[in-house]
Design an enzyme around this catalytic site. Structure first.
Site, PDB file in Angstrom:
ATOM      1  N   TYR A  14       0.804  -1.226   0.000  1.00 41.03           N
ATOM      2  CA  TYR A  14       0.000   0.000   0.000  1.00 41.03           C
ATOM      3  C   TYR A  14       0.838   1.278   0.000  1.00 41.03           C
ATOM      4  CZ  TYR A  14      -3.714  -3.259   1.093  1.00 41.03           C
ATOM      5  OH  TYR A  14      -4.598  -4.313   1.055  1.00 41.03           O
ATOM      6  N   HIS A  19      -4.926   5.892  -1.422  1.00 40.28           N
ATOM      7  CA  HIS A  19      -5.646   5.746  -0.155  1.00 40.28           C
ATOM      8  C   HIS A  19      -4.734   6.028   1.045  1.00 40.28           C
ATOM      9  CE1 HIS A  19      -9.531   4.799   1.346  1.00 40.28           C
ATOM     10  NE2 HIS A  19      -9.338   3.548   1.695  1.00 40.28           N
ATOM     11  N   TYR A  65      -6.257  -1.872   9.306  1.00 38.48           N
ATOM     12  CA  TYR A  65      -6.586  -1.431   7.960  1.00 38.48           C
ATOM     13  C   TYR A  65      -7.500  -0.223   8.052  1.00 38.48           C
ATOM     14  CZ  TYR A  65      -4.115  -5.298   5.978  1.00 38.48           C
ATOM     15  OH  TYR A  65      -3.110  -6.152   5.616  1.00 38.48           O
ATOM     16  N   ASP A  92      -7.597  10.760   2.586  1.00 33.62           N
ATOM     17  CA  ASP A  92      -7.821  10.969   1.160  1.00 33.62           C
ATOM     18  C   ASP A  92      -9.281  11.295   0.895  1.00 33.62           C
ATOM     19  OD1 ASP A  92      -8.210   8.035   1.859  1.00 33.62           O
ATOM     20  OD2 ASP A  92      -9.090   8.071  -0.144  1.00 33.62           O
TER      21      ASP A  92
END
Length: 191
Positions: A14, A19, A65, A92
Site C-alpha cells: 500500500y 488511499h 486497515y 484521502d
C-alpha cells in the site's frame, strides 16, 4: 495535547497508494520534525510523542486497515486523555480534485470508510479533519483507483500539497486557532 492521525493501510503493497495519502502526510511531517514512529501493538498504532511549538503532540498511523482506523484513534485518545476537539485526522478524498485540501472542524464521513469507523468508535463527528484530494477516475473501479499507486505526474502535484499540509498543521498547533487555519489553508476546489 493534540493527536494527529494519518489514515492509510499498513503493508508494503500500500506504500504510495492514493488511499495512503494520510500516511504520506505523516511521513513528511515526521521528516520535518526529525522524529520516527514506534510501534505499539496494544494501541494498534505506530506513533510518536513529540513537541511542536511547545505543545505536546501525538503523531500516529493506525496499524489496522483503513476500515478499522477508529480502534487506534480511540485507544490513543483514551490512553493519552486527549479531548476529541484536539484530534486532527488526515485522509484521502476522491471528491476533491488531485492536490486540493479541505479542512473542517466537523462533518460527515463522506463515504470514506476510515473516517466512518472513527466517527462510529468515538461516537461523535466533532473532530477536525484534513482531506487531501486524490481525484477520481471515471473509467476505473473506485476501490482499484484508491488502492492504486500515484503516477509520477500525480506525485508531482501531491508533494507540494503535503508541504502545504505541514504548514497548516504547524500553524494550527502554534496558534491553536483552527478557524484561521481553515480560512487560510482551504484551497479552491476548481483546477
Amino acid at each position: 495535547m493534540k493527536l494527529i492521525v494519518g489514515l492509510g493501510n499498513p503493508g508494503k503493497q500500500y506504500v504510495q497508494t492514493r488511499h495512503n495519502i494520510g500516511f504520506i502526510a505523516i511521513d513528511k511531517l515526521l521528516s520535518y520534525l526529525n522524529t520516527e514512529l514506534k510501534v505499539d501493538s496494544k494501541l494498534q498504532a505506530a506513533y510518536t510523542k513529540t513537541k511542536i511549538e511547545g505543545e505536546d503532540v501525538i503523531i500516529a498511523k493506525p496499524l489496522t486497515y483503513m476500515n478499522l482506523s477508529g480502534d487506534a484513534v480511540t485507544k490513543l485518545m483514551n490512553f493519552y486523555k486527549i479531548d476529541v476537539e484536539d484530534i486532527l485526522v488526515i485522509l484521502d478524498d476522491t471528491a476533491l480534485p488531485l492536490g486540493k485540501i479541505r479542512i473542517r472542524q466537523t462533518g460527515s464521513h463522506g463515504g470514506q470508510n476510515g473516517l466512518k469507523d472513527i466517527i462510529n468508535k468515538l461516537g461523535t463527528k466533532d473532530f477536525k479533519r484534513l482531506r487531501i484530494g486524490i481525484g477520481e477516475h471515471a473509467h476505473m473501479d473506485k476501490v482499484d483507483y484508491v488502492l492504486g499507486k500515484f503516477s509520477t505526474n500525480e506525485l508531482n502535484t501531491i508533494l507540494p500539497t503535503i508541504e502545504y499540509v505541514n504548514d497548516a498543521i504547524i500553524e494550527w498547533i502554534s496558534t491553536n486557532n483552527f478557524n484561521n487555519i481553515m480560512t487560510k489553508y482551504n484551497t479552491p476546489q476548481t483546477l
